[in-house]
Design a protein around this motif. Structure first.
Motif, PDB file in Angstrom:
ATOM      1  N   LYS A 242       0.953  -1.114   0.067  1.00 32.82           N
ATOM      2  CA  LYS A 242      -0.037   0.016   0.008  1.00 32.82           C
ATOM      3  C   LYS A 242       0.784   1.245  -0.001  1.00 32.82           C
ATOM      4  O   LYS A 242       0.441   2.359  -0.543  1.00 32.82           O
ATOM      5  N   ALA A 243       2.117   1.045   0.704  1.00 37.54           N
ATOM      6  CA  ALA A 243       2.979   2.324   0.389  1.00 37.54           C
ATOM      7  C   ALA A 243       3.934   2.279  -0.599  1.00 37.54           C
ATOM      8  O   ALA A 243       4.223   3.438  -1.112  1.00 37.54           O
ATOM      9  N   PHE A 244       4.130   1.302  -1.298  1.00 37.81           N
ATOM     10  CA  PHE A 244       5.171   1.587  -2.400  1.00 37.81           C
ATOM     11  C   PHE A 244       4.695   0.961  -3.805  1.00 37.81           C
ATOM     12  O   PHE A 244       5.288   0.955  -4.746  1.00 37.81           O
ATOM     13  N   SER A 245       3.550   0.381  -3.768  1.00 37.54           N
ATOM     14  CA  SER A 245       2.879  -0.073  -5.058  1.00 37.54           C
ATOM     15  C   SER A 245       1.789   0.797  -5.516  1.00 37.54           C
ATOM     16  O   SER A 245       1.117   1.507  -4.612  1.00 37.54           O
ATOM     17  N   SER A 246       1.478   0.888  -6.791  1.00 42.19           N
ATOM     18  CA  SER A 246       0.520   1.374  -7.303  1.00 42.19           C
ATOM     19  C   SER A 246      -0.961   0.948  -6.912  1.00 42.19           C
ATOM     20  O   SER A 246      -1.005  -0.181  -6.555  1.00 42.19           O
ATOM     21  N   GLU A 247      -1.984   1.685  -7.191  1.00 43.77           N
ATOM     22  CA  GLU A 247      -3.323   1.089  -7.022  1.00 43.77           C
ATOM     23  C   GLU A 247      -3.661   0.036  -7.593  1.00 43.77           C
ATOM     24  O   GLU A 247      -3.962  -1.037  -7.184  1.00 43.77           O
ATOM     25  N   ALA A 248      -3.308  -0.031  -8.959  1.00 39.24           N
ATOM     26  CA  ALA A 248      -3.218  -1.089  -9.819  1.00 39.24           C
ATOM     27  C   ALA A 248      -2.852  -2.471  -9.457  1.00 39.24           C
ATOM     28  O   ALA A 248      -3.467  -3.379  -9.331  1.00 39.24           O
ATOM     29  N   THR A 249      -1.375  -2.079  -8.944  1.00 40.88           N
ATOM     30  CA  THR A 249      -0.609  -3.121  -8.611  1.00 40.88           C
ATOM     31  C   THR A 249      -1.437  -4.122  -7.243  1.00 40.88           C
ATOM     32  O   THR A 249      -1.434  -5.184  -7.020  1.00 40.88           O
ATOM     33  N   GLN A 250      -1.837  -2.988  -6.212  1.00 37.90           N
ATOM     34  CA  GLN A 250      -2.101  -3.420  -5.022  1.00 37.90           C
ATOM     35  C   GLN A 250      -3.615  -4.284  -5.407  1.00 37.90           C
ATOM     36  O   GLN A 250      -3.665  -5.414  -4.643  1.00 37.90           O
ATOM     37  N   LYS A 269       8.643 -10.188  -4.561  1.00 39.48           N
ATOM     38  CA  LYS A 269       9.484  -9.504  -5.688  1.00 39.48           C
ATOM     39  C   LYS A 269       8.904  -8.267  -6.230  1.00 39.48           C
ATOM     40  O   LYS A 269       9.562  -7.368  -6.645  1.00 39.48           O
ATOM     41  N   VAL A 270       7.466  -8.290  -6.356  1.00 39.79           N
ATOM     42  CA  VAL A 270       6.767  -7.287  -6.932  1.00 39.79           C
ATOM     43  C   VAL A 270       6.860  -6.040  -5.870  1.00 39.79           C
ATOM     44  O   VAL A 270       7.202  -4.669  -6.222  1.00 39.79           O
ATOM     45  N   LEU A 271       6.850  -6.236  -4.581  1.00 38.75           N
ATOM     46  CA  LEU A 271       7.078  -5.480  -3.568  1.00 38.75           C
ATOM     47  C   LEU A 271       8.516  -4.719  -3.643  1.00 38.75           C
ATOM     48  O   LEU A 271       8.850  -3.597  -3.559  1.00 38.75           O
ATOM     49  N   HIS A 272       9.464  -5.633  -3.886  1.00 35.19           N
ATOM     50  CA  HIS A 272      10.970  -5.272  -4.089  1.00 35.19           C
ATOM     51  C   HIS A 272      10.842  -4.220  -5.066  1.00 35.19           C
ATOM     52  O   HIS A 272      11.615  -3.327  -4.868  1.00 35.19           O
ATOM     53  N   GLU A 273      10.462  -4.509  -6.198  1.00 31.53           N
ATOM     54  CA  GLU A 273      10.572  -3.439  -7.351  1.00 31.53           C
ATOM     55  C   GLU A 273      10.063  -2.299  -6.867  1.00 31.53           C
ATOM     56  O   GLU A 273      10.428  -1.207  -7.272  1.00 31.53           O
ATOM     57  N   GLY A 274       8.814  -2.179  -6.476  1.00 26.31           N
ATOM     58  CA  GLY A 274       8.261  -0.922  -5.913  1.00 26.31           C
ATOM     59  C   GLY A 274       9.014  -0.177  -4.969  1.00 26.31           C
ATOM     60  O   GLY A 274       9.332   1.171  -4.904  1.00 26.31           O
ATOM     61  N   MET A 275       9.663  -1.016  -3.895  1.00 23.60           N
ATOM     62  CA  MET A 275      10.649  -0.322  -3.012  1.00 23.60           C
ATOM     63  C   MET A 275      11.989   0.158  -3.730  1.00 23.60           C
ATOM     64  O   MET A 275      12.243   1.496  -3.300  1.00 23.60           O
ATOM     65  N   VAL A 276      12.387  -0.323  -4.466  1.00 24.12           N
ATOM     66  CA  VAL A 276      13.599  -0.043  -5.443  1.00 24.12           C
ATOM     67  C   VAL A 276      13.218   1.318  -6.051  1.00 24.12           C
ATOM     68  O   VAL A 276      14.369   1.985  -5.890  1.00 24.12           O
ATOM     69  N   ALA A 277      12.338   1.251  -6.783  1.00 23.37           N
ATOM     70  CA  ALA A 277      11.858   2.313  -7.572  1.00 23.37           C
ATOM     71  C   ALA A 277      11.797   3.510  -6.824  1.00 23.37           C
ATOM     72  O   ALA A 277      12.213   4.552  -7.123  1.00 23.37           O
ATOM     73  N   GLU A 278      11.358   3.464  -5.712  1.00 28.92           N
ATOM     74  CA  GLU A 278      11.158   4.887  -4.827  1.00 28.92           C
ATOM     75  C   GLU A 278      12.566   5.087  -3.999  1.00 28.92           C
ATOM     76  O   GLU A 278      12.741   6.434  -3.893  1.00 28.92           O
ATOM     77  N   LEU A 279      13.239   4.090  -3.333  1.00 25.39           N
ATOM     78  CA  LEU A 279      14.332   4.290  -2.556  1.00 25.39           C
ATOM     79  C   LEU A 279      15.573   4.812  -3.307  1.00 25.39           C
ATOM     80  O   LEU A 279      16.598   5.228  -2.816  1.00 25.39           O
ATOM     81  N   THR A 280      15.749   4.068  -4.657  1.00 27.49           N
ATOM     82  CA  THR A 280      17.014   4.228  -5.304  1.00 27.49           C
ATOM     83  C   THR A 280      17.419   5.922  -5.648  1.00 27.49           C
ATOM     84  O   THR A 280      18.602   6.270  -5.185  1.00 27.49           O
ATOM     85  N   PRO A 281      16.411   6.796  -5.934  1.00 22.49           N
ATOM     86  CA  PRO A 281      16.588   7.964  -5.938  1.00 22.49           C
ATOM     87  C   PRO A 281      17.278   8.699  -4.568  1.00 22.49           C
ATOM     88  O   PRO A 281      17.972   9.603  -4.685  1.00 22.49           O
TER      89      PRO A 281
END
Ligand code: SF4
Length: 330
Positions: A242-250, A269-281
């Motif tokens: 809910k914090a890291f993925s889009s509503e469609a993904t949720q 794995k899908v959660l990890h992708e969302g976290m990496v996308a937000e936390l990398t920058p």
């Protein structure tokens, strides 16, 4: 426009619980409320035993994490509490109008002091300093988590009492701006995310390290086999989606979980992708700041100057109203 104040303890590098529960909201609010005041409350970090060298490092790391997470010194005032001595001056003034019983009833005081043999008076006075932190800037709105609402209530009482005692309308009654993200549980799925419990993901951790923590993280305990349908509503991994993925993904995750279409590893794995996308920058910005430490020092120094200016004005007025301040014949 409402003036916003909020503080955070210098606990070192932020973890995703601090980020989602407070700092992400601060970043959003600084755009809506230019001049929002954010403080690293280092005087609050000395009520128990501590190592000065560790505190020094943690103050620095907290400042770096906050800037990396998106606190922008061009929009918000970011500073160290101990750079503005007026916090302790106003705190002393407020101790003179705060009933001891109100402090002894504070839940956090009761919890912490029950485990101590010798209780430092600072632990009891902590909410008075917190009231001073907020009212020094005459803030009307304070972004807080639910566990801080009781302390804010004491700040509201303090404002009312002080105004009534001196028959003025000087301090506002600060209102809570409840952080939209509910309490973030740790990867054990049972306790609040906390460094001391070892159940966190650091905001600046690299992708592989995040994955190594997500792999064993607790999910729906009733889902034993991959073929068992799961219940996302009781699963902490879904709360993180809910914090890291889009509503469609949720929505897709929930459907795959309930139908046992995915196993928990697929979901993580899908959660990890969302976290990496937000936390990398954020991690990249933190690396740049580490390479240019003067940017951190300058941001804090500039923020301290602005904070001291506001604080001095408040204290001068408070002293005057209370019959203190510059001496002249009555
Ligand atoms: Fe939790 Fe995802 Fe497993 Fe469902 S599939 S129990 S939401 S980790």
């Amino acid at each position: 426009m409402a003036r916003i104040f909020s503080g955070i303890q210098p606990s070192g590098e932020l973890h995703i619980g601090n980020y989602l529960g407070a700092v992400k909201n601060w970043v959003r609010l600084q755009a809506e409320h230019p001049g929002a005041i954010y403080c690293v409350v280092d005087y609050h970090a000395i009520t128990g035993s501590y190592d000065p060298a560790v505190l020094r490092a943690r103050r620095w790391e907290m400042a770096r994490s906050l800037l990396a997470a998106g606190i922008d010194p061009a929009q918000a005032v970011l500073f160290m509490q101990s750079d503005v001595p007026e916090h302790t001056e106003l705190s002393w003034i407020f101790t003179t109008i705060t009933p001891l019983g109100d402090l002894e009833r504070q839940t956090q005081f009761k919890d912490k002091s029950s485990k101590m043999e010798s209780i430092p008076a600072g632990l009891l006075m902590y909410p008075v300093l917190q009231a001073a932190d907020i009212l020094l800037y005459r803030a009307d709105s304070v972004p807080v988590g639910e566990d801080q609402v009781q302390h804010l209530e004491l700040a509201r009482d303090t404002s009312r009492k002080w105004n009534a005692k001196f028959n003025v309308e000087f301090f506002p009654e600060p209102k809570p701006l409840l952080t939209p993200t509910r309490r973030i549980l740790g990867l054990d799925g049972s306790a609040k995310m906390s460094k001391s419990l070892g159940n966190t993901v650091g905001l600046l951790e690299d992708d592989e390290s995040i994955w190594q923590k997500l792999r064993p993280a607790v999910t729906d305990p009733a889902r034993v086999r991959k073929t068992d349908p799961g219940n996302p509503d009781v699963c902490n991994i879904f709360q993180l989606h809910k914090a890291f993925s889009s509503e469609a993904t949720q929505a897709h995750v929930a459907q795959q979980c309930r139908s046992a279409g995915w196993g928990c590893m697929d979901c993580k794995k899908v959660l990890h992708e969302g976290m990496v996308a937000e936390l990398t920058p954020i991690r990249r910005r933190a690396e740049l700041l580490a390479a240019e430490p003067a940017r951190i020092a300058d941001a804090l120094s500039d923020g301290g100057k602005v904070a001291r200016g506001i604080a001095r004005e408040t204290i001068d007025r408070v002293r005057d109203i209370m019959g203190l301040g510059s001496l002249h014949a009555p």
